[in-house]
Design a protein around this motif. Structure first.
Motif, mmCIF file in Angstrom:
data_model
loop_
_atom_site.group_PDB
_atom_site.id
_atom_site.type_symbol
_atom_site.label_atom_id
_atom_site.label_comp_id
_atom_site.label_asym_id
_atom_site.label_seq_id
_atom_site.Cartn_x
_atom_site.Cartn_y
_atom_site.Cartn_z
ATOM 1 N N GLU A 1 0.825 -1.225 0.000
ATOM 2 C CA GLU A 1 0.000 0.000 0.000
ATOM 3 C C GLU A 1 0.854 1.268 0.000
ATOM 4 O OE1 GLU A 1 -0.303 -2.576 2.056
ATOM 5 O OE2 GLU A 1 -0.717 -1.989 4.131
ATOM 6 N N ASP A 2 2.161 1.115 0.306
ATOM 7 C CA ASP A 2 3.057 2.276 0.259
ATOM 8 C C ASP A 2 3.634 2.509 -1.147
ATOM 9 O OD1 ASP A 2 2.700 2.897 2.911
ATOM 10 O OD2 ASP A 2 4.311 1.565 3.568
ATOM 11 N N VAL A 3 3.377 1.575 -2.066
ATOM 12 C CA VAL A 3 3.786 1.793 -3.471
ATOM 13 C C VAL A 3 2.673 2.603 -4.121
ATOM 14 C CG1 VAL A 3 4.273 0.687 -5.684
ATOM 15 C CG2 VAL A 3 5.100 -0.354 -3.556
ATOM 16 N N LYS A 4 3.009 3.833 -4.525
ATOM 17 C CA LYS A 4 1.956 4.740 -5.008
ATOM 18 C C LYS A 4 1.415 4.310 -6.372
ATOM 19 C CE LYS A 4 4.139 8.598 -2.661
ATOM 20 N NZ LYS A 4 5.195 9.568 -2.901
ATOM 21 N N GLU A 5 0.158 4.631 -6.593
ATOM 22 C CA GLU A 5 -0.491 4.229 -7.853
ATOM 23 C C GLU A 5 0.186 4.870 -9.071
ATOM 24 O OE1 GLU A 5 -2.577 1.759 -8.058
ATOM 25 O OE2 GLU A 5 -2.571 1.583 -5.868
ATOM 26 N N ASP A 6 0.801 6.045 -8.881
ATOM 27 C CA ASP A 6 1.468 6.705 -10.021
ATOM 28 C C ASP A 6 2.989 6.504 -9.979
ATOM 29 O OD1 ASP A 6 2.197 8.244 -7.905
ATOM 30 O OD2 ASP A 6 1.729 10.167 -8.845
ATOM 31 N N ALA A 7 3.423 5.428 -9.281
ATOM 32 C CA ALA A 7 4.870 5.214 -9.079
ATOM 33 C C ALA A 7 5.638 5.129 -10.407
ATOM 34 C CB ALA A 7 5.099 3.949 -8.266
ATOM 35 N N LEU A 8 4.985 4.634 -11.461
ATOM 36 C CA LEU A 8 5.710 4.432 -12.722
ATOM 37 C C LEU A 8 5.462 5.546 -13.744
ATOM 38 C CD1 LEU A 8 5.292 0.558 -13.053
ATOM 39 C CD2 LEU A 8 7.351 1.836 -12.416
ATOM 40 N N LYS A 9 4.916 6.666 -13.262
ATOM 41 C CA LYS A 9 4.659 7.797 -14.171
ATOM 42 C C LYS A 9 5.978 8.207 -14.852
ATOM 43 C CE LYS A 9 2.408 12.294 -14.019
ATOM 44 N NZ LYS A 9 3.479 13.213 -14.331
ATOM 45 N N ASP A 10 5.953 8.358 -16.166
ATOM 46 C CA ASP A 10 7.117 8.771 -16.964
ATOM 47 C C ASP A 10 8.241 7.727 -17.013
ATOM 48 O OD1 ASP A 10 5.851 11.198 -17.401
ATOM 49 O OD2 ASP A 10 6.750 12.092 -15.606
ATOM 50 N N CYS A 11 7.982 6.506 -16.524
ATOM 51 C CA CYS A 11 9.047 5.486 -16.506
ATOM 52 C C CYS A 11 8.988 4.609 -17.765
ATOM 53 C CB CYS A 11 8.923 4.590 -15.274
ATOM 54 S SG CYS A 11 9.293 5.483 -13.755
ATOM 55 N N GLY A 12 10.162 4.236 -18.258
ATOM 56 C CA GLY A 12 10.247 3.332 -19.411
ATOM 57 C C GLY A 12 10.646 1.935 -18.990
ATOM 58 N N ILE A 13 11.388 1.839 -17.881
ATOM 59 C CA ILE A 13 11.905 0.534 -17.425
ATOM 60 C C ILE A 13 11.784 0.438 -15.903
ATOM 61 C CG2 ILE A 13 13.916 -1.016 -17.353
ATOM 62 C CD1 ILE A 13 15.026 0.370 -19.832
ATOM 63 N N LEU A 14 11.372 -0.746 -15.437
ATOM 64 C CA LEU A 14 11.386 -1.078 -14.006
ATOM 65 C C LEU A 14 12.468 -2.140 -13.791
ATOM 66 C CD1 LEU A 14 10.206 -1.264 -11.101
ATOM 67 C CD2 LEU A 14 8.664 -3.038 -11.981
#
Ligand code: ATP
Length: 325
Positions: free
Chosen positions: A118-131
């Motif tokens: 629940e601490d991983v934000k819903e927009d955590a990957l905004k503007d990201c190309g790679i995880l």
């Protein structure tokens, strides 16, 4: 340019003042910020790319130091949580005269393992190309569940997933649990990086060419196989292969070599907008591997991991030195 997002452990590495001693004999240590996925994100930021890191640190002096180091290298730390309920993880490292290492970890109930989904934000990957992620934080924990949440988000948002298992067996209660966790997460990765020392443990094969079906049976498009001083090979799902030899340098400490290698490679994918892995040319991939070999070779000539990672300017100067040797 899109961002790299890395998730996992950030910790303090205590590295010995003197090389060539067994860990039990080391008297003085220096503290440096590290942790494999943190090193990868830091290398992208040092090169001038955009990178964020997701973890949890203790509300303690070591956590404060790690935050300062991250901010100094230009990492986006906005999704890093702090807690009073657990400590920042520590690792003690000894360096043999050839640059190889022994580890002793203090991370039984550390802050990063307790990062809740629940601490991983819903927009955590905004503007990201790679995880990007590694395996140390895949032990049964809230953090393992946080990895699953973020990977699912990546898959639904067309963010590429990169996995460097970076095996650290002494952090697991059994080899089987470590292997099972790696096998559980391999199917979600578009890019897998393994080293020659990890191949047999992960796949059961001693020869990389025999292991290709094993790695390519799911999503994987690129399998990157690093071979220490001998450089790296990259296998693609379409059956093609790209190789790049290593650079001959005076090695001081191999800490962070693999992390800076994959960081530099991912930086090139992001900087060149290579988000469709099937469309990248062999020539381009060869130049990315050469760049990553050079970047990692530079890291081996310096002490520590994040501290050892070059900016683009430092890398250019290093390249001229290596070529003129
Ligand atoms: P690590 O030791 O950080 O866990 P790894 O085991 O994941 O690394 P390696 O294959 O040892 O990966 O090294 C990664 C890359 O670092 C190599 O492909 C190479 O580019 C560079 N490298 C490692 N060792 C050396 C060396 N002795 N000389 C030059 N380059 C090196």
């Amino acid at each position: 340019m899109k961002k790299l997002c890395a998730i996992g452990e950030a910790l303090i590495d205590f590295i010995p003042e003197k090389k060539g001693q067994r860990l039990k004999d080391v008297v003085r240590f220096k503290r440096v910020a590290g942790g494999a996925p943190a090193n990868v994100a830091a290398s992208v930021a040092r090169l001038g790319g955009k990178a964020k890191f997701i973890t949890q640190l203790g509300n303690d002096a070591f956590g404060d130091h790690i935050m300062e180091v991250f901010q100094n290298v230009g990492l986006d730390t906005s999704d890093i949580m702090r807690t009073n309920d657990a400590d920042t993880a520590l690792a003690f490292v000894s360096l043999a005269s050839d640059g190889n290492r022994d580890f002793l970890f203090y991370r039984r109930d550390c802050a990063d393992k307790n990062l809740k989904p629940e601490d991983v934000k819903e927009d955590a990957l905004k503007d990201c190309g790679i995880l990007h992620f590694c395996s140390v934080d895949l032990v049964e924990s809230p953090m393992k569940e946080s990895h699953k949440k973020l990977i699912n988000m990546a898959l639904s948002q067309n963010v590429l997933v990169s996995f460097d298992p970076n095996v650290r067996l002494n952090l697991w209660d059994s080899e089987e649990n470590c292997r099972n966790a790696i096998l559980e997460f391999l199917p979600y990765a578009d890019i897998i990086k393994i080293s020659d020392e990890e191949l047999e443990f992960i796949s059961g094969y001693t020869n990389i060419e025999d292991a290709l079906d094993f790695f390519f049976k799911d999503r994987c498009q690129y399998l990157i196989y690093t071979m220490g001083k001998d450089g790296a090979a990259m296998y693609r799902k379409d059956g093609s292969k790209v190789m790049a030899g290593g650079y001959k340098v005076n090695v001081f400490d191999t800490t962070g070599a693999g992390d800076s290698f994959i960081g530099a490679f991912l930086y090139q994918l992001l900087a060149n907008d290579c988000m469709d892995l099937t469309k990248v040319s062999a020539n381009q991939l060869e130049s990315f591997l050469m760049f990553a070999n050079l970047y990692a070779a530079h890291t081996t000539t310096k002490e520590g991991a994040i501290d050892a990672m070059a900016t683009m300017e430092e890398l250019t100067a290093f390249k001229n030195e290596v070529i003129n040797q």
